[in-house]
Scaffold this motif. Sequence first.
Motif, PDB file in Angstrom:
ATOM      1  N   GLU A  92      44.131  67.661  71.167  1.00 51.57           N
ATOM      2  CA  GLU A  92      45.112  67.761  70.086  1.00 51.57           C
ATOM      3  C   GLU A  92      44.453  68.313  68.831  1.00 51.57           C
ATOM      4  O   GLU A  92      45.029  69.157  68.139  1.00 51.57           O
ATOM      5  N   GLY A  93      43.240  67.855  68.549  1.00 46.74           N
ATOM      6  CA  GLY A  93      42.494  68.372  67.401  1.00 46.74           C
ATOM      7  C   GLY A  93      42.187  69.851  67.542  1.00 46.74           C
ATOM      8  O   GLY A  93      42.304  70.626  66.578  1.00 46.74           O
ATOM      9  N   ARG A  94      41.817  70.258  68.736  1.00 48.01           N
ATOM     10  CA  ARG A  94      41.533  71.677  68.988  1.00 48.01           C
ATOM     11  C   ARG A  94      42.780  72.537  68.819  1.00 48.01           C
ATOM     12  O   ARG A  94      42.731  73.613  68.239  1.00 48.01           O
ATOM     13  N   PHE A  95      43.897  72.075  69.356  1.00 50.36           N
ATOM     14  CA  PHE A  95      45.137  72.837  69.242  1.00 50.36           C
ATOM     15  C   PHE A  95      45.613  72.904  67.795  1.00 50.36           C
ATOM     16  O   PHE A  95      46.127  73.944  67.346  1.00 50.36           O
ATOM     17  N   ASP A  96      45.437  71.811  67.046  1.00 47.37           N
ATOM     18  CA  ASP A  96      45.789  71.825  65.627  1.00 47.37           C
ATOM     19  C   ASP A  96      44.941  72.854  64.880  1.00 47.37           C
ATOM     20  O   ASP A  96      45.455  73.611  64.043  1.00 47.37           O
ATOM     21  N   ALA A  97      43.658  72.894  65.186  1.00 47.93           N
ATOM     22  CA  ALA A  97      42.764  73.857  64.535  1.00 47.93           C
ATOM     23  C   ALA A  97      43.167  75.288  64.897  1.00 47.93           C
ATOM     24  O   ALA A  97      43.162  76.183  64.039  1.00 47.93           O
ATOM     25  N   LEU A  98      43.519  75.513  66.145  1.00 44.99           N
ATOM     26  CA  LEU A  98      43.958  76.841  66.572  1.00 44.99           C
ATOM     27  C   LEU A  98      45.257  77.232  65.869  1.00 44.99           C
ATOM     28  O   LEU A  98      45.397  78.367  65.391  1.00 44.99           O
ATOM     29  N   GLU A  99      46.185  76.291  65.765  1.00 41.41           N
ATOM     30  CA  GLU A  99      47.447  76.562  65.078  1.00 41.41           C
ATOM     31  C   GLU A  99      47.187  76.945  63.618  1.00 41.41           C
ATOM     32  O   GLU A  99      47.764  77.900  63.102  1.00 41.41           O
ATOM     33  N   ASN A 100      46.292  76.215  62.948  1.00 40.69           N
ATOM     34  CA  ASN A 100      45.960  76.523  61.552  1.00 40.69           C
ATOM     35  C   ASN A 100      45.325  77.909  61.432  1.00 40.69           C
ATOM     36  O   ASN A 100      45.635  78.666  60.506  1.00 40.69           O
ATOM     37  N   LEU A 101      44.457  78.256  62.361  1.00 44.06           N
ATOM     38  CA  LEU A 101      43.818  79.565  62.352  1.00 44.06           C
ATOM     39  C   LEU A 101      44.857  80.662  62.532  1.00 44.06           C
ATOM     40  O   LEU A 101      44.852  81.666  61.805  1.00 44.06           O
ATOM     41  N   LEU A 102      45.772  80.472  63.462  1.00 46.47           N
ATOM     42  CA  LEU A 102      46.813  81.479  63.697  1.00 46.47           C
ATOM     43  C   LEU A 102      47.724  81.633  62.485  1.00 46.47           C
ATOM     44  O   LEU A 102      48.149  82.748  62.150  1.00 46.47           O
ATOM     45  N   LYS A 103      48.016  80.539  61.805  1.00 46.82           N
ATOM     46  CA  LYS A 103      48.837  80.606  60.587  1.00 46.82           C
ATOM     47  C   LYS A 103      48.116  81.399  59.505  1.00 46.82           C
ATOM     48  O   LYS A 103      48.728  82.207  58.804  1.00 46.82           O
ATOM     49  N   ARG A 104      46.796  81.193  59.366  1.00 44.50           N
ATOM     50  CA  ARG A 104      46.024  81.923  58.368  1.00 44.50           C
ATOM     51  C   ARG A 104      45.963  83.406  58.701  1.00 44.50           C
ATOM     52  O   ARG A 104      46.028  84.257  57.813  1.00 44.50           O
TER      53      ARG A 104
END
Length: 107
Positions: A92-104
């Motif tokens: 879940e932490g990894r997916f959250d980090a990926l989501e944040n990266l994609l948003k940026r």
Amino acid sequence: MSDTHTILFKTLSDPTRRAIFERLCREGDKTVGALTEHAGVSQPVVSKHLRILKQAGLVSGLHEGRQTHYSAQPDALSPLRDWTAQMAEFWEGRFDALENLLKRIDQ
């Protein structure tokens, strides 16, 4: 991964053992004969799988006369539940980090 995890994963990796364990969880105590009726394998094979399940702590047996009644010990799965929860938190932490990266990247 601990030896306990390895033993539990290895024990439950066999579909016949897993089916026996699941049946005992759902239906309660059963004898070898009762388990053999729906197992699709012979009584000696069911007995072998029960022995392995007992060694892993997933099943216990109670002798009554000439028969042994086997029951599931679902609490023996708690190390796997704990491990699964840890892995879920990690991913879940990894997916959250990926989501944040994609948003940026989209900005």
